[in-house]
Design a protein around this motif. Sequence first.
Motif, PDB file in Angstrom:
ATOM      1  N   ILE A 257      67.842 -59.801  29.080  1.00  0.00           N
ATOM      2  CA  ILE A 257      67.967 -60.678  27.914  1.00  0.00           C
ATOM      3  C   ILE A 257      69.239 -60.358  27.131  1.00  0.00           C
ATOM      4  CG2 ILE A 257      66.932 -61.276  25.695  1.00  0.00           C
ATOM      5  CD1 ILE A 257      64.177 -60.858  27.050  1.00  0.00           C
ATOM      6  N   LEU A 258      69.522 -59.079  26.946  1.00  0.00           N
ATOM      7  CA  LEU A 258      70.734 -58.685  26.224  1.00  0.00           C
ATOM      8  C   LEU A 258      71.991 -59.088  26.990  1.00  0.00           C
ATOM      9  CD1 LEU A 258      69.568 -55.181  24.962  1.00  0.00           C
ATOM     10  CD2 LEU A 258      70.173 -57.128  23.523  1.00  0.00           C
ATOM     11  N   LEU A 259      71.942 -58.985  28.310  1.00  0.00           N
ATOM     12  CA  LEU A 259      73.093 -59.400  29.114  1.00  0.00           C
ATOM     13  C   LEU A 259      73.329 -60.903  28.982  1.00  0.00           C
ATOM     14  CD1 LEU A 259      75.276 -58.648  31.153  1.00  0.00           C
ATOM     15  CD2 LEU A 259      73.602 -58.977  32.974  1.00  0.00           C
ATOM     16  N   ALA A 260      72.253 -61.692  29.026  1.00  0.00           N
ATOM     17  CA  ALA A 260      72.393 -63.141  28.847  1.00  0.00           C
ATOM     18  C   ALA A 260      72.923 -63.477  27.456  1.00  0.00           C
ATOM     19  CB  ALA A 260      71.048 -63.825  29.078  1.00  0.00           C
ATOM     20  N   SER A 261      72.453 -62.731  26.448  1.00  0.00           N
ATOM     21  CA  SER A 261      72.946 -62.937  25.082  1.00  0.00           C
ATOM     22  C   SER A 261      74.431 -62.620  24.993  1.00  0.00           C
ATOM     23  CB  SER A 261      72.162 -62.058  24.105  1.00  0.00           C
ATOM     24  OG  SER A 261      70.785 -62.389  24.121  1.00  0.00           O
ATOM     25  N   ALA A 262      74.858 -61.559  25.666  1.00  0.00           N
ATOM     26  CA  ALA A 262      76.275 -61.181  25.637  1.00  0.00           C
ATOM     27  C   ALA A 262      77.151 -62.281  26.209  1.00  0.00           C
ATOM     28  CB  ALA A 262      76.483 -59.877  26.408  1.00  0.00           C
ATOM     29  N   ILE A 263      76.634 -63.034  27.177  1.00  0.00           N
ATOM     30  CA  ILE A 263      77.399 -64.127  27.774  1.00  0.00           C
ATOM     31  C   ILE A 263      77.493 -65.312  26.820  1.00  0.00           C
ATOM     32  CG2 ILE A 263      77.396 -65.792  29.686  1.00  0.00           C
ATOM     33  CD1 ILE A 263      76.107 -63.621  31.401  1.00  0.00           C
ATOM     34  N   MET A 264      76.510 -65.452  25.925  1.00  0.00           N
ATOM     35  CA  MET A 264      76.491 -66.593  25.015  1.00  0.00           C
ATOM     36  C   MET A 264      77.704 -66.601  24.079  1.00  0.00           C
ATOM     37  SD  MET A 264      73.622 -67.570  22.121  1.00  0.00           S
ATOM     38  CE  MET A 264      74.031 -66.149  21.085  1.00  0.00           C
ATOM     39  N   TYR A 265      78.147 -65.442  23.606  1.00  0.00           N
ATOM     40  CA  TYR A 265      79.209 -65.390  22.602  1.00  0.00           C
ATOM     41  C   TYR A 265      80.573 -65.813  23.168  1.00  0.00           C
ATOM     42  CZ  TYR A 265      75.370 -62.695  20.661  1.00  0.00           C
ATOM     43  OH  TYR A 265      74.128 -62.301  20.241  1.00  0.00           O
ATOM     44  N   PRO A 266      80.973 -65.365  24.360  1.00  0.00           N
ATOM     45  CA  PRO A 266      82.205 -65.917  24.943  1.00  0.00           C
ATOM     46  C   PRO A 266      82.103 -67.409  25.226  1.00  0.00           C
ATOM     47  CG  PRO A 266      81.588 -63.880  26.053  1.00  0.00           C
ATOM     48  CD  PRO A 266      80.455 -64.253  25.167  1.00  0.00           C
ATOM     49  N   ARG A 267      80.891 -67.883  25.524  1.00  0.00           N
ATOM     50  CA  ARG A 267      80.717 -69.321  25.740  1.00  0.00           C
ATOM     51  C   ARG A 267      80.993 -70.096  24.452  1.00  0.00           C
ATOM     52  NH1 ARG A 267      75.210 -69.967  27.061  1.00  0.00           N
ATOM     53  NH2 ARG A 267      74.801 -71.092  25.129  1.00  0.00           N
ATOM     54  N   ILE A 268      80.572 -69.552  23.320  1.00  0.00           N
ATOM     55  CA  ILE A 268      80.865 -70.181  22.024  1.00  0.00           C
ATOM     56  C   ILE A 268      82.375 -70.231  21.792  1.00  0.00           C
ATOM     57  CG2 ILE A 268      80.666 -69.875  19.524  1.00  0.00           C
ATOM     58  CD1 ILE A 268      77.870 -68.733  19.999  1.00  0.00           C
ATOM     59  N   LEU A 269      83.052 -69.126  22.086  1.00  0.00           N
ATOM     60  CA  LEU A 269      84.505 -69.077  21.898  1.00  0.00           C
ATOM     61  C   LEU A 269      85.209 -70.093  22.791  1.00  0.00           C
ATOM     62  CD1 LEU A 269      85.044 -65.211  21.717  1.00  0.00           C
ATOM     63  CD2 LEU A 269      85.169 -66.850  19.818  1.00  0.00           C
ATOM     64  N   LEU A 270      84.717 -70.263  24.008  1.00  0.00           N
ATOM     65  CA  LEU A 270      85.316 -71.235  24.932  1.00  0.00           C
ATOM     66  C   LEU A 270      85.156 -72.648  24.398  1.00  0.00           C
ATOM     67  CD1 LEU A 270      86.664 -71.891  27.634  1.00  0.00           C
ATOM     68  CD2 LEU A 270      84.391 -71.888  28.679  1.00  0.00           C
ATOM     69  N   GLU A 271      83.977 -72.963  23.879  1.00  0.00           N
ATOM     70  CA  GLU A 271      83.744 -74.299  23.330  1.00  0.00           C
ATOM     71  C   GLU A 271      84.661 -74.573  22.137  1.00  0.00           C
ATOM     72  OE1 GLU A 271      78.987 -74.447  24.540  1.00  0.00           O
ATOM     73  OE2 GLU A 271      79.624 -73.992  22.487  1.00  0.00           O
ATOM     74  N   VAL A 272      84.822 -73.574  21.270  1.00  0.00           N
ATOM     75  CA  VAL A 272      85.697 -73.732  20.109  1.00  0.00           C
ATOM     76  C   VAL A 272      87.152 -73.884  20.552  1.00  0.00           C
ATOM     77  CG1 VAL A 272      86.595 -72.575  18.050  1.00  0.00           C
ATOM     78  CG2 VAL A 272      84.143 -72.545  18.533  1.00  0.00           C
ATOM     79  N   ALA A 273      87.546 -73.121  21.566  1.00  0.00           N
ATOM     80  CA  ALA A 273      88.923 -73.195  22.060  1.00  0.00           C
ATOM     81  C   ALA A 273      89.251 -74.586  22.574  1.00  0.00           C
ATOM     82  CB  ALA A 273      89.137 -72.158  23.151  1.00  0.00           C
ATOM     83  N   VAL A 274      88.280 -75.253  23.148  1.00  0.00           N
ATOM     84  CA  VAL A 274      88.503 -76.603  23.672  1.00  0.00           C
ATOM     85  C   VAL A 274      88.604 -77.619  22.537  1.00  0.00           C
ATOM     86  CG1 VAL A 274      87.487 -78.455  25.060  1.00  0.00           C
ATOM     87  CG2 VAL A 274      87.408 -76.092  25.882  1.00  0.00           C
TER      88      VAL A 274
END
Length: 416
Positions: A240-257
């Motif tokens: 669960i923590l590993l999946a959560s860790a992936i969520m934050y870079p995904r947010i940054l990618l969406e904002v970057a776009v």
Amino acid sequence: MDNSQLLLLLVALALGMLIGLQRGWHERNTPAGGRIAGIRTFGLLALSGALAGVLTTPLGPGIAIAMGLAVTLLLGLAHWLDSNDDHDYGMTTVVAGIVTYLTGLLTVLGDLSLAVAVAVITTIVLHFKQTLHQALEHLSDSEMRGILQLALISAVLLPVLPNQSYGPWDALNPYEIWLMVVLIAGISLAAYFAMRLTGPDKGVMITSILGGLASSTALTLSLARMNARVPMPRLLACGILLASAIMYPRILLEVAVINPELLPPLLPPMLAMMLACVISAVWLWIKREPYAEVDTSKLSTQPFQLIPALQFGLLLAAILLIAHGIREHMGEQGLWLVSIVAGLTDVDAITLTLARMAQDSIGSETAVTGITLAAITNTLVKGGLALFAGHASLCRPLWPGLLFAVALALLTLWIL
């Protein structure tokens, strides 16, 4: 014939030869002339399909149908003659030949990228014959039933649901809600097979990484339900923590776009939360349950879990109504509250919304704070789902890591 048509014919020939390469390799020990079709024949089948596509312009679509029937008859006759000699009644090569002809036709009349995809997928399916047959031999009745149930709710029910908003404030989209149900059920089934094939530790990690890319919330619910049936709290909390860790870079990618100008102020809280989750996940991985202590036999009795996914779908619908109601009555003054409520289910929608609004209607600081609050809320929700769907034993290793991430995010917001 112009150069573009010539190029399409050559591409069709290459795709056919790709499929024929696998067929020829599969029957490489058969004497020359002893097999129905090889690399040259499959190349010519695709080329004939492409030629049929070219001829439809002056002669009409009937020529493609006639050539398709001729190809099918020739392949069928060859198979009949061959099966009389070796009594091998497998139809794989015949079907592959028909698909190859249609791939050539698709190259000219349809989408070239789709034709390439069909050729590659066909070659892969043909090559993994032995692996697929072995998998079928070891597939239990409950596992087969689970696969069929997932296919029913995803491939049959999902496409017929309306993809539009209903209800108060247009808050409820049947397609999107059911898509989350499918996602949760699919992750649960994928986790089961990953654990069966690679063991609990590797299986959970593989599922967590892939699930985190899709929806860390759905992944959390799936692993929490798994812990209720087969307790392995440290390993599942690590996932669960590993999946959560992936969520934050995904947010940054969406904002970057959408709005790259928000990245500098958003990086500190997102990276801090990611770092906290990664550190906690590594610690739990080191302290995970020994393989011998994990009894996964209870999972095989019902690998497909639809009821928990349906329960979450109802919860999602209720939260969507609350979030839209707050937004309707409070407007932009309640934007941060909306971010908190939206984070109860998903961070992607509010992230994209605030990133767009920061371009013209709200300040960048407001957007960054709102996105961070949504991420914090979603992180805390995972702890609630662990208690709601799993067991108290899962909360003990999970909550410290989640609270560590939240504390670092709040600290960065306060400092910056």
